[in-house]
Enzyme design. Structure first.
Site, mmCIF file in Angstrom:
data_model
loop_
_atom_site.group_PDB
_atom_site.id
_atom_site.type_symbol
_atom_site.label_atom_id
_atom_site.label_comp_id
_atom_site.label_asym_id
_atom_site.label_seq_id
_atom_site.Cartn_x
_atom_site.Cartn_y
_atom_site.Cartn_z
ATOM 1 N N HIS A 158 0.834 -1.220 0.000
ATOM 2 C CA HIS A 158 0.000 0.000 0.000
ATOM 3 C C HIS A 158 0.866 1.266 0.000
ATOM 4 O O HIS A 158 0.432 2.311 0.474
ATOM 5 C CB HIS A 158 -0.949 0.043 1.193
ATOM 6 C CG HIS A 158 -1.700 -1.236 1.415
ATOM 7 N ND1 HIS A 158 -2.938 -1.488 0.869
ATOM 8 C CD2 HIS A 158 -1.351 -2.353 2.106
ATOM 9 C CE1 HIS A 158 -3.337 -2.705 1.230
ATOM 10 N NE2 HIS A 158 -2.390 -3.254 1.969
ATOM 11 N N SER A 279 15.849 21.797 -15.886
ATOM 12 C CA SER A 279 14.628 22.551 -16.151
ATOM 13 C C SER A 279 14.997 23.866 -16.816
ATOM 14 O O SER A 279 16.067 24.422 -16.556
ATOM 15 C CB SER A 279 13.904 22.810 -14.836
ATOM 16 O OG SER A 279 13.165 24.012 -14.906
ATOM 17 N N LYS A 285 16.959 21.904 -10.718
ATOM 18 C CA LYS A 285 16.293 20.634 -11.035
ATOM 19 C C LYS A 285 17.190 19.589 -11.710
ATOM 20 O O LYS A 285 18.059 19.901 -12.494
ATOM 21 C CB LYS A 285 15.091 20.892 -11.958
ATOM 22 C CG LYS A 285 13.954 21.622 -11.273
ATOM 23 C CD LYS A 285 13.175 20.729 -10.334
ATOM 24 C CE LYS A 285 12.406 19.734 -11.082
ATOM 25 N NZ LYS A 285 10.998 19.743 -10.988
ATOM 26 N N GLU A 292 10.421 8.611 -16.862
ATOM 27 C CA GLU A 292 9.055 9.078 -17.152
ATOM 28 C C GLU A 292 8.658 8.734 -18.588
ATOM 29 O O GLU A 292 7.524 8.373 -18.864
ATOM 30 C CB GLU A 292 8.967 10.582 -16.918
ATOM 31 C CG GLU A 292 9.138 10.960 -15.451
ATOM 32 C CD GLU A 292 9.456 12.431 -15.271
ATOM 33 O OE1 GLU A 292 8.640 13.266 -15.668
ATOM 34 O OE2 GLU A 292 10.541 12.744 -14.735
#
Ligand code: ARG
Length: 456
Positions: A158, A279, A285, A292
């Site tokens: 979970h 970024s 970043k 992804e």
């Protein structure tokens, strides 16, 4: 004016440019150029051997095909939309090169068995490549698991801390998934390694061909038993897309974890600069773009599978032009799977594992609560009672902001006189892992054994 297509005899009118553009597949099926040449060389050779064409004509056709292949490699070949697909483009170019004798190549053959043969050859070679890429990924996983047998991390259910585990064990779970993927592709190869050449348009041929000879020449281990099935079967492509979808799902789950582990909250791993990006606005970043993208591209592969399932649904036997829609999705998924596997393997072989951080996050999370319950149950308390007692204890610890292993012995003894000093040993994360020695469990010994077995 006569129709100028290779099949133009029955026509008086011409197709429009828009129709040619819509109906042609050369824009994408040029990817099967080599397979088409290979298929034609084998077919021509067989026609020669069976005396369906003369030895001289065979040689002319063979040399013509070989010179087209050389032109292709030089980049000097031009395909024409008006010639529909790779098969007729090559036939047209052959005709320009060697004249009318080129027309003998299509004896005892249809584009229906020709395209199916090309597609089988194409997928066969891609399946062998995917198998190699999976071998590499499994090797890297095994090495990474071996380096992390004793790296302790929280195991989750979970997405909540459940029980401490060996990071090596977690990695081996993915090894098992990729191993099943590989088995599925191997089975897929069986259904791909069959030659449709000789089925003709759909009913076989009146010429004394030898389709076992062409199959052998092309390296196929079997031939289709039924000419109708041979030209209309695309199960091998559907199996590929479905196996690829399951594989991409596995990669995508792994990517999701890597993305979480790379976050500030986890800081379990760091991916190398090669597979991350910055970024355009936030200077600090470091984004895990590759993970992804692999997660995202999984969607394309599901789309490709769904597309072919829908194309095939309700399609009457045997060949229908709908089948031309079978290729783009497969080409797309091949590209996705090949680059995802390659980049993913490189990425995980270069990532840094923050072992200390992983271990530390098992210290204050009550992931040793099961150990205490097992300890009490081992000393004779019914497990349900032990569960209740430890649950209450965890509740009290949360109020007091203290961990189970930091409670004084008197406090613990007060809860049950079954508890003695040795309890502190079993409350250690190391103990929680090493004592889970059941087959396939996270115990260090088990993980070591699994790695040894897989190395064999
Ligand atoms: N381009 C076609 C395909 O990809 C080749 C087969 C065409 N056959 C036909 N009878 N029109 O399916």
């Amino acid at each position: 004016m006569a129709n100028n297509k290779l099949w133009g005899g029955r026509f008086k009118g011409q197709s429009s440019h828009e129709m040619d553009e819509f109906a042609s597949s050369i824009q994408f099926d040029y990817l099967m150029f080599n397979e088409d040449i290979q298929g034609s060389l084998a077919h021509a050779k067989m026609l020669g051997e069976k005396k369906i064409v003369s030895p001289k004509d065979y040689e002319l056709i063979r040399d013509g095909l070989l010179s087209i292949q050389a032109d292709y490699q030089n980049g000097s070949l031009q395909f024409d939309l008006a010639n529909e697909d790779i098969h007729m483009n090559i036939e047209k170019i052959l005709t320009d090169k060697i004249g009318k004798v080129a027309g003998k190549l299509h004896t005892a053959r249809s584009r229906n068995d020709q395209v199916a043969t090309n597609f089988h050859l194409y997928l066969k070679s891609k399946l062998l490549n995917v198998d190699k890429l999976l071998d590499n990924l499994k090797d890297v996983l095994l090495k990474l698991a071996n380096d992390n047998i004793e790296t302790i991390m929280p195991g989750y259910t979970h997405l909540q801390h459940a029980q401490p585990i060996s990071f090596g064990h977690h990695l081996l779970a993915y090894y098992e998934m990729f191993n099943r993927d590989q088995e599925r592709f191997t089975f897929n190869l069986k259904h791909t390694d069959i030659s449709p050449l000789g089925a003709g348009a759909m009913a076989g041929t009146t010429f004394p061909i030898d389709l076992f000879l062409t199959a052998k020449e092309l390296g196929f281990s079997k031939v289709y038993n039924n000419s109708i099935d041979a030209v209309s079967d695309r199960d091998f492509a559907l199996e590929f897309l479905s196996n690829a979808s399951i594989l991409m799902m596995h990669l995508s789950r792994f990517c999701e974890e890597l993305s979480l582990w790379m976050s500030y909250e986890f800081q379990f791993i760091e991916l190398s600069d090669t597979y991350t990006t910055g970024s355009s606005i936030m200077p600090q970043k470091k984004n895990p773009d590759l993970v992804e993208l692999i997660r995202g591209k999984t969607g394309r592969t599901y789309g490709d599978l769904n597309m072919l399932l829908v194309v095939m649904k309700g399609l009457p036997l045997a060949y229908n032009k709908d089948l031309q829609e079978d290729k783009e999705g497969v080409f797309d998924t091949v590209k996705t799977v090949e680059s995802s596997l390659k980049l993913f393997t490189e990425m995980i072989s270069t990532m840094k594992v923050n072992k200390t951080r992983m271990y530390q996050s098992t210290l204050k999370d009550f992931s040793n609560a099961t150990e205490l319950a097992d300890y009490l149950a081992g000393k004779g308390m019914p497990f349900r009672d032990a569960h209740q007692l430890v649950g209450n204890l965890v509740y009290e610890c949360i109020q007091k902001n203290v961990s189970l292993q930091n409670l004084p012995i008197d406090y613990l003894k007060n809860k049950s006189d079954l508890i003695t000093e040795d309890v502190y040993d079993i409350l250690k994360s190391e103990a929680a892992v090493s004592r889970r020695n059941s087959y396939g469990g996270t115990g260090f010994e088990q993980v070591k054994k699994q790695i040894q077995n897989k190395k064999k």
